[in-house]
Motif scaffolding. Structure first.
Motif, PDB file in Angstrom:
ATOM      1  N   GLU A  66       5.388  -0.111  -2.301  1.00  0.00           N
ATOM      2  CA  GLU A  66       5.334   0.164  -3.728  1.00  0.00           C
ATOM      3  C   GLU A  66       3.955   0.638  -4.171  1.00  0.00           C
ATOM      4  O   GLU A  66       3.827   1.504  -5.020  1.00  0.00           O
ATOM      5  CB  GLU A  66       5.707  -1.098  -4.513  1.00  0.00           C
ATOM      6  CG  GLU A  66       7.154  -1.523  -4.326  1.00  0.00           C
ATOM      7  CD  GLU A  66       7.455  -2.797  -5.084  1.00  0.00           C
ATOM      8  OE1 GLU A  66       6.555  -3.298  -5.780  1.00  0.00           O
ATOM      9  OE2 GLU A  66       8.578  -3.298  -4.980  1.00  0.00           O
ATOM     10  N   THR A  67       2.892   0.050  -3.611  1.00  0.00           N
ATOM     11  CA  THR A  67       1.560   0.289  -4.160  1.00  0.00           C
ATOM     12  C   THR A  67       0.749   1.306  -3.388  1.00  0.00           C
ATOM     13  O   THR A  67      -0.200   1.866  -3.924  1.00  0.00           O
ATOM     14  CB  THR A  67       0.752  -1.019  -4.194  1.00  0.00           C
ATOM     15  OG1 THR A  67       0.517  -1.465  -2.854  1.00  0.00           O
ATOM     16  CG2 THR A  67       1.472  -2.088  -4.975  1.00  0.00           C
TER      17      THR A  67
ATOM     18  N   SER B 144      -3.286  -7.539 -22.036  1.00  0.00           N
ATOM     19  CA  SER B 144      -3.170  -6.136 -22.439  1.00  0.00           C
ATOM     20  C   SER B 144      -4.519  -5.432 -22.430  1.00  0.00           C
ATOM     21  O   SER B 144      -4.585  -4.207 -22.271  1.00  0.00           O
ATOM     22  CB  SER B 144      -2.547  -6.036 -23.834  1.00  0.00           C
ATOM     23  OG  SER B 144      -3.388  -6.652 -24.807  1.00  0.00           O
TER      24      SER B 144
ATOM     25  N   ARG C 235       1.237 -12.804 -12.930  1.00  0.00           N
ATOM     26  CA  ARG C 235       1.287 -12.533 -11.503  1.00  0.00           C
ATOM     27  C   ARG C 235       1.212 -13.879 -10.790  1.00  0.00           C
ATOM     28  O   ARG C 235       0.619 -14.830 -11.312  1.00  0.00           O
ATOM     29  CB  ARG C 235       0.130 -11.621 -11.068  1.00  0.00           C
ATOM     30  CG  ARG C 235       0.175 -10.229 -11.706  1.00  0.00           C
ATOM     31  CD  ARG C 235       1.382  -9.437 -11.231  1.00  0.00           C
ATOM     32  NE  ARG C 235       1.426  -8.090 -11.813  1.00  0.00           N
ATOM     33  CZ  ARG C 235       2.120  -7.775 -12.890  1.00  0.00           C
ATOM     34  NH1 ARG C 235       2.808  -8.720 -13.533  1.00  0.00           N
ATOM     35  NH2 ARG C 235       2.128  -6.542 -13.353  1.00  0.00           N
TER      36      ARG C 235
ATOM     37  N   VAL D  50      -1.894  -6.937  -5.553  1.00  0.00           N
ATOM     38  CA  VAL D  50      -1.974  -5.982  -6.655  1.00  0.00           C
ATOM     39  C   VAL D  50      -2.911  -4.844  -6.270  1.00  0.00           C
ATOM     40  O   VAL D  50      -3.866  -5.031  -5.511  1.00  0.00           O
ATOM     41  CB  VAL D  50      -2.469  -6.656  -7.955  1.00  0.00           C
ATOM     42  CG1 VAL D  50      -1.466  -7.690  -8.438  1.00  0.00           C
ATOM     43  CG2 VAL D  50      -3.848  -7.290  -7.774  1.00  0.00           C
ATOM     44  N   HIS D  51      -2.616  -3.675  -6.793  1.00  0.00           N
ATOM     45  CA  HIS D  51      -3.466  -2.507  -6.603  1.00  0.00           C
ATOM     46  C   HIS D  51      -4.487  -2.498  -7.737  1.00  0.00           C
ATOM     47  O   HIS D  51      -4.114  -2.458  -8.910  1.00  0.00           O
ATOM     48  CB  HIS D  51      -2.608  -1.242  -6.634  1.00  0.00           C
ATOM     49  CG  HIS D  51      -3.315  -0.019  -6.157  1.00  0.00           C
ATOM     50  ND1 HIS D  51      -2.653   1.120  -5.788  1.00  0.00           N
ATOM     51  CD2 HIS D  51      -4.628   0.253  -5.981  1.00  0.00           C
ATOM     52  CE1 HIS D  51      -3.518   2.043  -5.415  1.00  0.00           C
ATOM     53  NE2 HIS D  51      -4.728   1.535  -5.532  1.00  0.00           N
TER      54      HIS D  51
ATOM     55  N   TYR E  46      -6.902  -0.636  -9.896  1.00  0.00           N
ATOM     56  CA  TYR E  46      -7.199   0.743 -10.271  1.00  0.00           C
ATOM     57  C   TYR E  46      -8.632   0.914 -10.764  1.00  0.00           C
ATOM     58  O   TYR E  46      -9.221   1.987 -10.621  1.00  0.00           O
ATOM     59  CB  TYR E  46      -6.241   1.209 -11.370  1.00  0.00           C
ATOM     60  CG  TYR E  46      -4.787   1.160 -10.978  1.00  0.00           C
ATOM     61  CD1 TYR E  46      -4.288   1.951  -9.945  1.00  0.00           C
ATOM     62  CD2 TYR E  46      -3.898   0.315 -11.634  1.00  0.00           C
ATOM     63  CE1 TYR E  46      -2.953   1.907  -9.584  1.00  0.00           C
ATOM     64  CE2 TYR E  46      -2.563   0.263 -11.283  1.00  0.00           C
ATOM     65  CZ  TYR E  46      -2.090   1.059 -10.255  1.00  0.00           C
ATOM     66  OH  TYR E  46      -0.771   1.003  -9.901  1.00  0.00           O
TER      67      TYR E  46
ATOM     68  N   ARG F 246      -8.299  -3.751 -13.728  1.00  0.00           N
ATOM     69  CA  ARG F 246      -7.146  -3.059 -14.313  1.00  0.00           C
ATOM     70  C   ARG F 246      -6.110  -2.867 -13.216  1.00  0.00           C
ATOM     71  O   ARG F 246      -6.401  -2.277 -12.167  1.00  0.00           O
ATOM     72  CB  ARG F 246      -7.553  -1.707 -14.899  1.00  0.00           C
ATOM     73  CG  ARG F 246      -6.386  -0.993 -15.612  1.00  0.00           C
ATOM     74  CD  ARG F 246      -6.862   0.230 -16.375  1.00  0.00           C
ATOM     75  NE  ARG F 246      -7.313   1.293 -15.487  1.00  0.00           N
ATOM     76  CZ  ARG F 246      -6.505   2.197 -14.916  1.00  0.00           C
ATOM     77  NH1 ARG F 246      -5.188   2.146 -15.129  1.00  0.00           N
ATOM     78  NH2 ARG F 246      -7.009   3.134 -14.142  1.00  0.00           N
ATOM     79  N   VAL F 247      -4.928  -3.391 -13.447  1.00  0.00           N
ATOM     80  CA  VAL F 247      -3.839  -3.328 -12.478  1.00  0.00           C
ATOM     81  C   VAL F 247      -2.613  -2.758 -13.190  1.00  0.00           C
ATOM     82  O   VAL F 247      -2.653  -2.446 -14.382  1.00  0.00           O
ATOM     83  CB  VAL F 247      -3.534  -4.726 -11.897  1.00  0.00           C
ATOM     84  CG1 VAL F 247      -4.770  -5.298 -11.199  1.00  0.00           C
ATOM     85  CG2 VAL F 247      -3.056  -5.693 -12.980  1.00  0.00           C
ATOM     86  N   TRP F 248      -1.529  -2.636 -12.452  1.00  0.00           N
ATOM     87  CA  TRP F 248      -0.306  -2.117 -13.056  1.00  0.00           C
ATOM     88  C   TRP F 248       0.135  -3.032 -14.202  1.00  0.00           C
ATOM     89  O   TRP F 248       0.363  -4.211 -14.019  1.00  0.00           O
ATOM     90  CB  TRP F 248       0.798  -2.030 -12.013  1.00  0.00           C
ATOM     91  CG  TRP F 248       2.087  -1.483 -12.561  1.00  0.00           C
ATOM     92  CD1 TRP F 248       3.186  -2.185 -12.940  1.00  0.00           C
ATOM     93  CD2 TRP F 248       2.392  -0.108 -12.802  1.00  0.00           C
ATOM     94  NE1 TRP F 248       4.165  -1.352 -13.404  1.00  0.00           N
ATOM     95  CE2 TRP F 248       3.703  -0.055 -13.336  1.00  0.00           C
ATOM     96  CE3 TRP F 248       1.686   1.083 -12.627  1.00  0.00           C
ATOM     97  CZ2 TRP F 248       4.321   1.136 -13.682  1.00  0.00           C
ATOM     98  CZ3 TRP F 248       2.302   2.270 -12.975  1.00  0.00           C
ATOM     99  CH2 TRP F 248       3.599   2.291 -13.495  1.00  0.00           C
ATOM    100  N   GLY F 249       0.195  -2.484 -15.419  1.00  0.00           N
ATOM    101  CA  GLY F 249       0.713  -3.223 -16.560  1.00  0.00           C
ATOM    102  C   GLY F 249      -0.329  -3.899 -17.421  1.00  0.00           C
ATOM    103  O   GLY F 249       0.010  -4.428 -18.488  1.00  0.00           O
TER     104      GLY F 249
ATOM    105  N   TYR G 281      -4.460  -6.107 -17.419  1.00  0.00           N
ATOM    106  CA  TYR G 281      -5.742  -6.525 -16.860  1.00  0.00           C
ATOM    107  C   TYR G 281      -5.664  -7.975 -16.377  1.00  0.00           C
ATOM    108  O   TYR G 281      -5.082  -8.837 -17.042  1.00  0.00           O
ATOM    109  CB  TYR G 281      -6.849  -6.410 -17.909  1.00  0.00           C
ATOM    110  CG  TYR G 281      -7.160  -4.991 -18.321  1.00  0.00           C
ATOM    111  CD1 TYR G 281      -8.197  -4.285 -17.728  1.00  0.00           C
ATOM    112  CD2 TYR G 281      -6.403  -4.357 -19.304  1.00  0.00           C
ATOM    113  CE1 TYR G 281      -8.481  -2.976 -18.104  1.00  0.00           C
ATOM    114  CE2 TYR G 281      -6.671  -3.050 -19.684  1.00  0.00           C
ATOM    115  CZ  TYR G 281      -7.714  -2.366 -19.079  1.00  0.00           C
ATOM    116  OH  TYR G 281      -7.995  -1.076 -19.445  1.00  0.00           O
TER     117      TYR G 281
END
Length: 355
Positions: free
Chosen positions: A33-34, A51, A63, A69-70, A72, A89-92, A94
């Motif tokens: 996925e990542t 957020s 999580r 987690v990836h 970014y 900062r990750v998918w969706g 922080y």
């Protein structure tokens, strides 16, 4: 296969051909996925996803332990917290960095054999699930072995997937033996943890820990040569079952025992045991004991929150900082290893002041 970071395509192929679903299935789906990049492992039972990179922003998700987690982007937030303003900062949204272990994935060429007295190895994947062999293969009833933990490998066997697996022997007891895929561990050459500054007389070395600032400093003949942030013991936490206070004791001490790895806590356990005040931490790296109640300097893989009290009395350090201290202090960890008795080195070592 070389010990290098793999492309996504190479990794998926390696999962299918070399690992099989038994050993690495929790991670293979995540990486499909990542992809690759900067990665983090959730190192607590659950972690709030915000957020914005501030703890007063809306919580938009969670999580959970051992999710990968990836990362970014790394963000230093003006909203803090002051001791550790780093957010990911990750998918969706922080995640605050305090309970995220930054990890990599590196697969390694297995050794065909290891010395009878053992080969020191380091985990180079986010985590690997250990198995034991008792009337057949089954999962070991404890934590996974996490990234940058250190272990003594004492044999190479054919694992349940018919690939090379390493036998790991605990220094706690002769009967505790478990197995992991060999490609998940990197053999550590002797020169990588050989003594630093061996020409400096032992009495001219000093380690100083300042609890107020959560800082460690190392001195040679009065000159500072190293400093880092640490996490000392939490004051006023309930004493351990043995009645030992969890606050790091103040005073003057000597390092008397050094081990490149240490299984801390109970022999077996599970991640949820910490919710009940217990823990089992195999492979704690680069330990230097300086109080006979079990207080030590050591590396840390269960949090990334240095600069604030976090421990049950020990001085938690980043793994690379703990490794430097292990190599620099005395008693000297003499190499090469010649027997299992050499897994620990004892002596009247470097002076330590905690204030």
């Amino acid at each position: 296969m070389s010990a290098a970071t793999l492309s996504r395509r190479e990794f998926l192929r390696a999962c299918l051909l070399s690992l099989g679903s038994l050993a690495f299935s929790p991670l293979s789906a995540v990486f499909q996925e990542t992809g690759f990049g900067k990665l983090g492992r959730i190192a607590t039972r659950e972690l709030d996803l915000y957020s914005q990179p501030r703890d007063d922003s809306p919580i938009v998700g969670k999580r959970y332990r051992d999710q990968i987690v990836h990362i970014y982007e790394e963000v230093i937030s003006p909203k803090g917290p002051a001791h550790n303003p780093l957010w990911y900062r990750v998918w969706g949204g922080y995640l605050h960095s305090a309970r995220v272990q930054k990890v990599r994935l590196q697969l390694n060429d297995p050794l065909s054999q290891v010395p009878e007295y053992g080969q020191l190895c380091e985990v180079t994947v986010p985590y690997t699930v250990a198995y034991e062999y008792k009337n057949g293969w089954k999962k070991w009833d404890s934590y996974p072995l996490y990234y940058e933990t250190i272990h003594w490998v004492t044999d190479v066997v054919e694992g349940p997937d018919r690939q090379p697996w390493y036998q790991i022997s605990s220094e706690l007891t002769d009967y505790l033996v478990y197995y992991v895929p060999a490609i998940h561990l990197r053999p550590i050459p002797d020169e990588e943890y050989a003594p630093l500054s061996p020409d400096i007389p032992a009495h001219k070395k000093l380690v100083e820990v300042e609890i107020r600032t959560q800082t460690l400093r190392a001195y040679e003949d009065g000159q500072e040569v190293f400093s880092c942030r640490v996490s000392t013991g939490i004051p006023h936490l309930n004493p351990t079952r043995q009645g030992i206070p969890t606050e790091t004791p103040k005073g003057e001490f000597r390092i008397f025992s050094k081990m490149p790895n240490k299984h801390m806590g109970s022999v077996t356990g599970n991640p949820d045991a910490e919710e009940r005040g217990g823990f089992s931490l195999p492979g704690v790296p680069w330990t230097c004991f300086f109080v006979d109640t079990g207080v030590a300097f050591h590396g840390t893989y269960w949090h990334n929150n240095f600069g604030v009290w976090m421990s049950h009395g020990c001085v938690n350090m980043r793994n690379e900082d703990a490794k430097w201290l292990f190599r620099w202090t005395t008693p000297v960890y003499e190499l090469p290893i010649k027997s299992r008795r050499d897994w620990e080195r004892r002596g009247f070592g470097t002076r330590v002041i905690v204030k």
